[in-house]
Design a protein around this motif. Structure first.
Motif, PDB file in Angstrom:
ATOM      1  N   THR A 147      36.347  23.035  35.313  1.00  0.00           N
ATOM      2  CA  THR A 147      36.615  21.673  34.897  1.00  0.00           C
ATOM      3  C   THR A 147      37.912  21.179  35.560  1.00  0.00           C
ATOM      4  OG1 THR A 147      35.555  22.070  32.763  1.00  0.00           O
ATOM      5  CG2 THR A 147      37.031  20.168  32.916  1.00  0.00           C
ATOM      6  N   PRO A 148      37.879  20.065  36.264  1.00  0.00           N
ATOM      7  CA  PRO A 148      39.116  19.559  36.897  1.00  0.00           C
ATOM      8  C   PRO A 148      40.230  19.348  35.866  1.00  0.00           C
ATOM      9  CG  PRO A 148      37.206  18.379  37.735  1.00  0.00           C
ATOM     10  CD  PRO A 148      36.712  19.224  36.592  1.00  0.00           C
ATOM     11  N   GLY A 149      41.420  19.849  36.191  1.00  0.00           N
ATOM     12  CA  GLY A 149      42.561  19.677  35.312  1.00  0.00           C
ATOM     13  C   GLY A 149      42.668  20.694  34.197  1.00  0.00           C
ATOM     14  N   ALA A 150      41.698  21.586  34.064  1.00  0.00           N
ATOM     15  CA  ALA A 150      41.743  22.587  32.994  1.00  0.00           C
ATOM     16  C   ALA A 150      42.780  23.656  33.322  1.00  0.00           C
ATOM     17  CB  ALA A 150      40.375  23.224  32.814  1.00  0.00           C
ATOM     18  N   ALA A 151      43.189  24.384  32.293  1.00  0.00           N
ATOM     19  CA  ALA A 151      44.143  25.478  32.490  1.00  0.00           C
ATOM     20  C   ALA A 151      43.569  26.486  33.483  1.00  0.00           C
ATOM     21  CB  ALA A 151      44.430  26.147  31.151  1.00  0.00           C
ATOM     22  N   PRO A 152      44.391  26.986  34.407  1.00  0.00           N
ATOM     23  CA  PRO A 152      43.878  27.907  35.428  1.00  0.00           C
ATOM     24  C   PRO A 152      43.419  29.231  34.824  1.00  0.00           C
ATOM     25  CG  PRO A 152      46.276  27.782  35.535  1.00  0.00           C
ATOM     26  CD  PRO A 152      45.834  26.723  34.563  1.00  0.00           C
ATOM     27  N   SER A 153      42.418  29.819  35.451  1.00  0.00           N
ATOM     28  CA  SER A 153      41.889  31.123  35.046  1.00  0.00           C
ATOM     29  C   SER A 153      41.752  31.997  36.280  1.00  0.00           C
ATOM     30  CB  SER A 153      40.521  30.973  34.381  1.00  0.00           C
ATOM     31  OG  SER A 153      39.855  32.222  34.299  1.00  0.00           O
ATOM     32  N   PRO A 154      42.061  33.290  36.170  1.00  0.00           N
ATOM     33  CA  PRO A 154      41.893  34.165  37.341  1.00  0.00           C
ATOM     34  C   PRO A 154      40.438  34.278  37.787  1.00  0.00           C
ATOM     35  CG  PRO A 154      42.348  35.451  35.358  1.00  0.00           C
ATOM     36  CD  PRO A 154      42.590  34.024  35.012  1.00  0.00           C
ATOM     37  N   TYR A 155      39.510  33.976  36.878  1.00  0.00           N
ATOM     38  CA  TYR A 155      38.096  34.097  37.228  1.00  0.00           C
ATOM     39  C   TYR A 155      37.589  32.888  38.005  1.00  0.00           C
ATOM     40  CZ  TYR A 155      38.553  37.845  33.878  1.00  0.00           C
ATOM     41  OH  TYR A 155      38.978  38.973  33.220  1.00  0.00           O
ATOM     42  N   ALA A 156      38.355  31.811  38.027  1.00  0.00           N
ATOM     43  CA  ALA A 156      37.937  30.616  38.759  1.00  0.00           C
ATOM     44  C   ALA A 156      37.920  30.843  40.260  1.00  0.00           C
ATOM     45  CB  ALA A 156      38.851  29.445  38.416  1.00  0.00           C
ATOM     46  N   ALA A 157      38.652  31.845  40.729  1.00  0.00           N
ATOM     47  CA  ALA A 157      38.690  32.136  42.161  1.00  0.00           C
ATOM     48  C   ALA A 157      37.512  32.992  42.625  1.00  0.00           C
ATOM     49  CB  ALA A 157      39.999  32.851  42.511  1.00  0.00           C
ATOM     50  N   SER A 158      36.640  33.365  41.709  1.00  0.00           N
ATOM     51  CA  SER A 158      35.511  34.232  42.031  1.00  0.00           C
ATOM     52  C   SER A 158      34.443  33.459  42.799  1.00  0.00           C
ATOM     53  CB  SER A 158      34.913  34.794  40.733  1.00  0.00           C
ATOM     54  OG  SER A 158      33.660  35.380  40.968  1.00  0.00           O
ATOM     55  N   PRO A 159      34.181  33.792  44.078  1.00  0.00           N
ATOM     56  CA  PRO A 159      33.173  33.048  44.847  1.00  0.00           C
ATOM     57  C   PRO A 159      31.785  33.104  44.225  1.00  0.00           C
ATOM     58  CG  PRO A 159      34.580  34.326  46.325  1.00  0.00           C
ATOM     59  CD  PRO A 159      34.895  34.772  44.920  1.00  0.00           C
ATOM     60  N   TRP A 160      31.398  34.265  43.693  1.00  0.00           N
ATOM     61  CA  TRP A 160      30.038  34.345  43.167  1.00  0.00           C
ATOM     62  C   TRP A 160      29.884  33.518  41.899  1.00  0.00           C
ATOM     63  CZ3 TRP A 160      27.721  35.869  38.647  1.00  0.00           C
ATOM     64  CH2 TRP A 160      28.467  36.609  37.733  1.00  0.00           C
ATOM     65  N   ARG A 161      30.939  33.427  41.072  1.00  0.00           N
ATOM     66  CA  ARG A 161      30.848  32.580  39.879  1.00  0.00           C
ATOM     67  C   ARG A 161      30.758  31.105  40.265  1.00  0.00           C
ATOM     68  NH1 ARG A 161      34.077  36.811  37.945  1.00  0.00           N
ATOM     69  NH2 ARG A 161      33.288  37.717  36.003  1.00  0.00           N
ATOM     70  N   ARG A 162      31.505  30.729  41.280  1.00  0.00           N
ATOM     71  CA  ARG A 162      31.463  29.332  41.713  1.00  0.00           C
ATOM     72  C   ARG A 162      30.086  28.999  42.276  1.00  0.00           C
ATOM     73  NH1 ARG A 162      34.939  25.353  42.086  1.00  0.00           N
ATOM     74  NH2 ARG A 162      36.683  26.698  41.479  1.00  0.00           N
ATOM     75  N   GLU A 163      29.481  29.938  42.981  1.00  0.00           N
ATOM     76  CA  GLU A 163      28.157  29.696  43.561  1.00  0.00           C
ATOM     77  C   GLU A 163      27.070  29.703  42.493  1.00  0.00           C
ATOM     78  OE1 GLU A 163      24.887  31.831  46.504  1.00  0.00           O
ATOM     79  OE2 GLU A 163      26.861  32.729  46.262  1.00  0.00           O
ATOM     80  N   LYS A 164      27.110  30.669  41.578  1.00  0.00           N
ATOM     81  CA  LYS A 164      26.018  30.874  40.618  1.00  0.00           C
ATOM     82  C   LYS A 164      26.246  30.200  39.277  1.00  0.00           C
ATOM     83  CE  LYS A 164      23.135  33.405  43.007  1.00  0.00           C
ATOM     84  NZ  LYS A 164      21.748  32.944  43.265  1.00  0.00           N
ATOM     85  N   GLY A 165      27.498  29.919  38.932  1.00  0.00           N
ATOM     86  CA  GLY A 165      27.797  29.179  37.720  1.00  0.00           C
ATOM     87  C   GLY A 165      27.569  29.947  36.437  1.00  0.00           C
TER      88      GLY A 165
END
Length: 309
Positions: free
Chosen positions: A165-183
């Protein structure tokens, strides 16, 4: 008459290696492996050698540059890798005779997920997949209790986060390419299924529709005749985030208790692997169950893709 007391020999610790060096490995896997009294933390392998060396040094265990050398030094291996990196390595580990403590989803490709299950069966090794709620204190006992009751009419689950979510508190898991691709469908969808299936039965049909952002809505039909709805998303407003599961039926309306502490849950998963490895009885959350979860989510993904076109 003299009395002679018998003695029991404590089983040797299960030599267990770790594959992966990301946030989940650092926060949950490595500390639990190091602390477990019946496990010998045998070493670390990672795709980033410097990160593997740092994690191994933190726990005073060897670092391995060759994954097959780690397999040769272990009785079991724990995975903290992206699913489609995990799957082929799990097949190799099983062939080397290692019991498998896998992360969910075991793969995002149905064929690869089935290959892991088949490899474990052929090699005669135990497999446990870390569906967190099935091992977390509180939810795990609650799931077992609801499954024993029966009489459920329907269920509902939501897993909503603000990871992307834009502007949300940062999470170390947000940098995960597979999570970004698969959601969220693939990251937290397995958790939802791991709670619903043992209570309502095997999923016999799934219908999927997109919501806002990456949100996915699933309608499930179960072998018991019950239905369930699932909402998954990583682009929710921060004020709307949270996890919840309810079952509704003859016993009434019951909600899953809250939980915290992934390390405790992972220690319980280690216990489950030890029991399966030593007793020879498959755990309900084994690679075969994980392959079925992949089949359901892959069908949902197919339907979502058709709707988006």
């Amino acid at each position: 008459m003299a009395h002679t007391s018998g003695t029991t020999t404590r089983p040797a610790p299960l030599r267990t290696g770790l594959l992966g060096t990301g946030p989940w490995a650092v926060a949950a896997h490595a500390p639990a492996l190091a602390a477990h009294p019946d496990v010998e933390f045998a070493g670390v392998w990672g795709r980033r050698p410097e990160a593997a060396a740092a994690l191994a040094a933190e726990h005073s265990v060897p670092v391995y540059g060759d994954v097959d050398e780690l397999f040769a030094a272990c009785d079991a291996v724990a995975f903290a890798l992206p699913p489609d990196v995990q799957a082929p390595l799990a097949v190799r580990a099983a062939a080397a005779g290692c019991h498998l403590l896998l992360d969910k989803p075991v793969a995002t490709d149905v064929g690869h997920a089935r290959e892991v299950a088949d490899a474990a069966r052929r090699a005669g090794v135990a497999s446990v997949v870390f569906f967190t709620m099935r091992f977390a204190p509180g939810p795990a006992d609650w799931i077992e209790s609801q499954a024993a009751l029966g009489g459920w009419f329907t269920g509902r689950a939501h897993w909503l986060g603000a990871l992307f979510t834009p502007g949300a508190a940062p999470s170390p898991y947000a940098a995960s390419p597979w999570r970004r691709e698969k959601g969220a469908l693939w990251d937290v969808g397995p958790h939802a299924l791991s709670v619903l299936v043992p209570v309502l039965g095997e999923v016999t049909a799934v219908t999927a529709a997109p919501g806002p952002g990456d949100t996915a809505h699933l309608i499930l039909r179960h072998a018991s005749g019950a239905s369930a709805t699932v909402t998954l998303g990583f682009t929710a407003p921060e004020a709307a985030t949270g996890v919840g599961v309810e079952f509704l039926g003859e016993p009434g309306v019951v909600a899953m208790p809250e939980w915290n502490g992934a390390e405790g849950a992972f220690a319980a998963a280690l216990d489950a692997l030890l029991d399966a490895a030593r007793g020879g009885v498959p755990h309900p959350c084994d690679a075969r169950f994980a392959a079925r979860v992949t089949e359901v989510l892959a069908e949902a993904e197919r339907q979502l893709g058709k709707r988006e076109r």
